[in-house]
Design an enzyme around this catalytic site. Structure first.
Site, PDB file in Angstrom:
ATOM      1  NE  ARG A  30      -8.442  -1.530  -0.635  1.00  0.00           N
ATOM      2  CZ  ARG A  30      -7.407  -1.070  -1.349  1.00  0.00           C
ATOM      3  NH1 ARG A  30      -7.480  -0.122  -2.256  1.00  0.00           N
ATOM      4  NH2 ARG A  30      -6.117  -1.857  -1.185  1.00  0.00           N
ATOM      5  NE  ARG A  34      -7.533   5.941  -3.414  1.00  0.00           N
ATOM      6  CZ  ARG A  34      -6.646   5.321  -4.033  1.00  0.00           C
ATOM      7  NH1 ARG A  34      -5.459   6.174  -4.711  1.00  0.00           N
ATOM      8  NH2 ARG A  34      -6.519   4.011  -4.259  1.00  0.00           N
ATOM      9  NE  ARG A  43      -5.427   9.221   2.200  1.00  0.00           N
ATOM     10  CZ  ARG A  43      -4.318   9.958   2.012  1.00  0.00           C
ATOM     11  NH1 ARG A  43      -4.030  11.064   2.587  1.00  0.00           N
ATOM     12  NH2 ARG A  43      -3.569   9.730   0.959  1.00  0.00           N
ATOM     13  CE1 TYR A 156       1.787  -4.474  -2.472  1.00  0.00           C
ATOM     14  CE2 TYR A 156       0.413  -6.398  -1.606  1.00  0.00           C
ATOM     15  CZ  TYR A 156       0.644  -5.215  -2.314  1.00  0.00           C
ATOM     16  OH  TYR A 156      -0.237  -5.112  -3.050  1.00  0.00           O
TER      17      TYR A 156
HETATM   18  O1  CP3 Z   1     -12.896  -0.407   3.176  1.00  0.00           O
HETATM   19  C1  CP3 Z   1     -12.173  -1.158   3.204  1.00  0.00           C
HETATM   20  O2  CP3 Z   1     -11.889  -2.272   2.342  1.00  0.00           O
HETATM   21  C2  CP3 Z   1     -11.088  -1.271   4.474  1.00  0.00           C
HETATM   22  C3  CP3 Z   1      -9.757  -0.658   4.163  1.00  0.00           C
HETATM   23  C4  CP3 Z   1      -8.670  -1.445   3.574  1.00  0.00           C
HETATM   24  C5  CP3 Z   1      -7.956  -0.464   2.752  1.00  0.00           C
HETATM   25  N1  CP3 Z   1      -6.875  -1.380   2.347  1.00  0.00           N
HETATM   26  C6  CP3 Z   1      -7.673   0.921   2.864  1.00  0.00           C
HETATM   27  C7  CP3 Z   1      -6.781   1.293   1.684  1.00  0.00           C
HETATM   28  C8  CP3 Z   1      -8.444  -2.645   3.120  1.00  0.00           C
HETATM   29  C9  CP3 Z   1      -9.157  -3.920   3.677  1.00  0.00           C
HETATM   30  C10 CP3 Z   1      -7.301  -2.842   2.655  1.00  0.00           C
HETATM   31  C11 CP3 Z   1      -6.537  -3.971   2.306  1.00  0.00           C
HETATM   32  C12 CP3 Z   1      -5.335  -4.121   1.352  1.00  0.00           C
HETATM   33  N2  CP3 Z   1      -4.447  -3.246   1.271  1.00  0.00           N
HETATM   34  C13 CP3 Z   1      -5.050  -5.231   0.357  1.00  0.00           C
HETATM   35  C14 CP3 Z   1      -6.041  -6.426   0.253  1.00  0.00           C
HETATM   36  C15 CP3 Z   1      -7.160  -5.900  -0.734  1.00  0.00           C
HETATM   37  C16 CP3 Z   1      -6.778  -6.053  -2.070  1.00  0.00           C
HETATM   38  O3  CP3 Z   1      -7.074  -4.890  -2.698  1.00  0.00           O
HETATM   39  O4  CP3 Z   1      -6.425  -6.886  -2.708  1.00  0.00           O
HETATM   40  C17 CP3 Z   1      -3.939  -4.889  -0.342  1.00  0.00           C
HETATM   41  C18 CP3 Z   1      -3.315  -5.603  -1.395  1.00  0.00           C
HETATM   42  C19 CP3 Z   1      -3.271  -3.443   0.293  1.00  0.00           C
HETATM   43  C20 CP3 Z   1      -2.397  -2.769   0.096  1.00  0.00           C
HETATM   44  C21 CP3 Z   1      -2.435  -1.398  -0.557  1.00  0.00           C
HETATM   45  N3  CP3 Z   1      -3.076  -0.404   0.260  1.00  0.00           N
HETATM   46  C22 CP3 Z   1      -2.245  -1.098  -1.888  1.00  0.00           C
HETATM   47  C23 CP3 Z   1      -2.051  -2.016  -3.021  1.00  0.00           C
HETATM   48  C24 CP3 Z   1      -2.640   0.228  -1.948  1.00  0.00           C
HETATM   49  C25 CP3 Z   1      -2.699   1.219  -3.165  1.00  0.00           C
HETATM   50  C26 CP3 Z   1      -3.711   1.154  -3.859  1.00  0.00           C
HETATM   51  C27 CP3 Z   1      -4.865   1.850  -3.703  1.00  0.00           C
HETATM   52  O5  CP3 Z   1      -5.863   1.383  -3.888  1.00  0.00           O
HETATM   53  O6  CP3 Z   1      -4.724   3.164  -3.444  1.00  0.00           O
HETATM   54  C28 CP3 Z   1      -3.265   0.489  -0.638  1.00  0.00           C
HETATM   55  C29 CP3 Z   1      -3.587   2.140  -0.120  1.00  0.00           C
HETATM   56  C30 CP3 Z   1      -5.029   2.012   0.615  1.00  0.00           C
HETATM   57  N4  CP3 Z   1      -5.446   1.108   1.488  1.00  0.00           N
HETATM   58  C31 CP3 Z   1      -5.811   3.278   0.224  1.00  0.00           C
HETATM   59  C32 CP3 Z   1      -7.104   2.630   1.039  1.00  0.00           C
HETATM   60  C33 CP3 Z   1      -8.388   3.532   1.403  1.00  0.00           C
HETATM   61  C34 CP3 Z   1      -5.798   4.350  -0.403  1.00  0.00           C
HETATM   62  C35 CP3 Z   1      -4.853   4.995   0.103  1.00  0.00           C
HETATM   63  C36 CP3 Z   1      -5.040   6.687  -0.174  1.00  0.00           C
HETATM   64  O7  CP3 Z   1      -6.116   6.983   0.743  1.00  0.00           O
HETATM   65  O8  CP3 Z   1      -4.560   7.265  -0.590  1.00  0.00           O
END
Ligand code: CP3
Length: 355
Positions: A30, A34, A43, A156
């Site tokens: 990540r 944010r 965003r 999910y």
């Molecule tokens: O920089 C990176 O790592 C690349 C981008 C990336 C995102 N999601 C962007 C994202 C990667 C590799 C993921 C993987 C992901 N997504 C996982 C596996 C990794 C982990 O955290 O265990 C999972 C479970 C998800 C599902 C997911 N997507 C969730 C649970 C959420 C909400 C929680 C949160 O962190 O907000 C997301 C949204 C998400 N994916 C965001 C980002 C930057 C935030 C959304 C926003 O900008 O509002």
């Protein structure tokens, strides 16, 4: 296939193979997100999945952390949930709450609703983003493609969002095992095709995120997660032997020896796992990635440096890719992420040269 600029920093690819490197490579799960003001600014204009679906924007966000920090890898900006979307389920990202499936899989009957996607057209936006990012990276660091693991995606798709226990998904594992295997098999087929296409589009290594592996018992992991992870690693080994494969099974302490026996080259550790113990369990069968507690980044930079030195001593200089034990938090200070990256690069340089 387009010709890409030559790679100037292959530390991560070498460490993934267990080869000697002049220092330990580092990236952060990540790392685009944010906690970066430039991400929040972008965003503010567009919905999350609109950014993901616009290659120009996805490439820009992917590169944001690399413009700030001397990272040894870029990870494509996307989400694991694009796969359930192209298999026919609606996924919304709700501000402050995370992902939401308004119409999840409720019974085995619902498997009929799933479609077989055409990867090149349905997920073409991810592939285009990879190609564009690979060009823009100009060889600064390798580009990581990724997917969610079959069990994590199934969780999910049935639960409809995040959950503490994933009881609905576990109802399938324990009460409807045939339907669970049918679903896992169908997801796995898509993941093999998608990862392969990501590599063809420019990904130089790939990571499989099994974020919910820690919810399973060793026996259930063995039955419902491992065979599908194995299939993915084997498929990639057969089709793209030159591309290292990383698996991150969060919370699955018990799974380390089993994962070491798969065709994955790198095993990611979360911060609850002891690197020395993990190395004993995995031996020379795989490189390790991780595993600083992301909350360490709430500490002062000097303390971050100390924690990183301890971590690097525990992993040793060979076959280690430094990372956090899970993703960056939205309230992390970017300057503390810098402290993490600089600590790894400064300390491991000295340390590799004396060992
Ligand atoms: O920089 C990176 O790592 C690349 C981008 C990336 C995102 N999601 C962007 C994202 C990667 C590799 C993921 C993987 C992901 N997504 C996982 C596996 C990794 C982990 O955290 O265990 C999972 C479970 C998800 C599902 C997911 N997507 C969730 C649970 C959420 C909400 C929680 C949160 O962190 O907000 C997301 C949204 C998400 N994916 C965001 C980002 C930057 C935030 C959304 C926003 O900008 O509002």
């Amino acid at each position: 296939m387009s010709t890409f600029p030559p790679l100037k920093n292959n530390l991560l690819l070498r460490a993934a193979r267990g080869l000697h490197t002049e220092r330990t490579p580092v990236w952060m799960m990540r790392q685009a997100g944010r906690y970066l003001p430039e991400y929040r600014a972008l965003r503010a204009e567009d919905a999350f999945f609109d950014v993901v679906r616009t290659p120009e924007l996805a490439a820009e966000v992917t590169l944001q952390p690399l413009e700030r920090f001397p990272l040894d890898a870029a990870i494509i900006f996307s989400d694991i949930l694009v796969v359930p979307q192209v298999m026919g389920l609606t996924v919304e990202m709700i501000k402050g709450k995370g992902p939401h499936f308004p119409d999840p899989l409720r019974s085995p009957q619902d498997l009929k609703r799933l479609r077989t996607p055409d990867i090149k057209s349905d997920l073409g936006y991810v592939l285009e983003a990879l190609t564009l990012t690979r060009h823009r990276l100009d060889g600064r660091a390798p580009l990581i493609g990724f997917v969610g693991a079959p069990w994590t995606l199934m969780a999910y798709m049935i639960e409809g969002g995040g959950s503490k226990t994933f009881s609905k998904a576990k109802t399938w594992l324990f009460g409807l095992p045939e339907a669970a295997h049918a679903l896992l098999g169908q997801i796995t087929d898509v993941l093999c095709q998608f990862l392969s296409a990501q590599i063809e589009a420019g990904a130089q290594t790939v990571q499989v995120f099994d974020s919910w592996a820690g919810l399973l018992s060793p026996a259930v992991f063995q039955a419902f997660a491992l065979p599908y992870l194995n299939r993915i690693a084997f498929y990639l080994q057969e089709n793209h032997p030159e591309v290292p494969r990383i698996v991150f099974a969060k919370g699955a302490h018990y799974a380390l020896p089993a994962l070491a026996a798969t065709d994955f080259d790198v095993i990611g550790l979360d911060w609850t796992m002891d690197p020395r113990k993990a190395r004993r369990l995995v031996g020379a069968q795989a490189a390790l990635q991780g595993n600083l507690d992301p909350s360490t980044l709430y500490a002062a930079p000097e303390q971050i440096h100390d924690a990183v030195h301890e971590m690097l001593d525990a992993f040793g200089p060979v076959g280690h890719i430094a990372n956090l034990g899970h993703g960056m938090h939205p309230d992390h200070d970017p300057e503390h992420a810098r402290a993490f990256v600089e600590a790894v690069q400064g300390y491991s340089h000295a340390f590799a040269s004396v060992s």
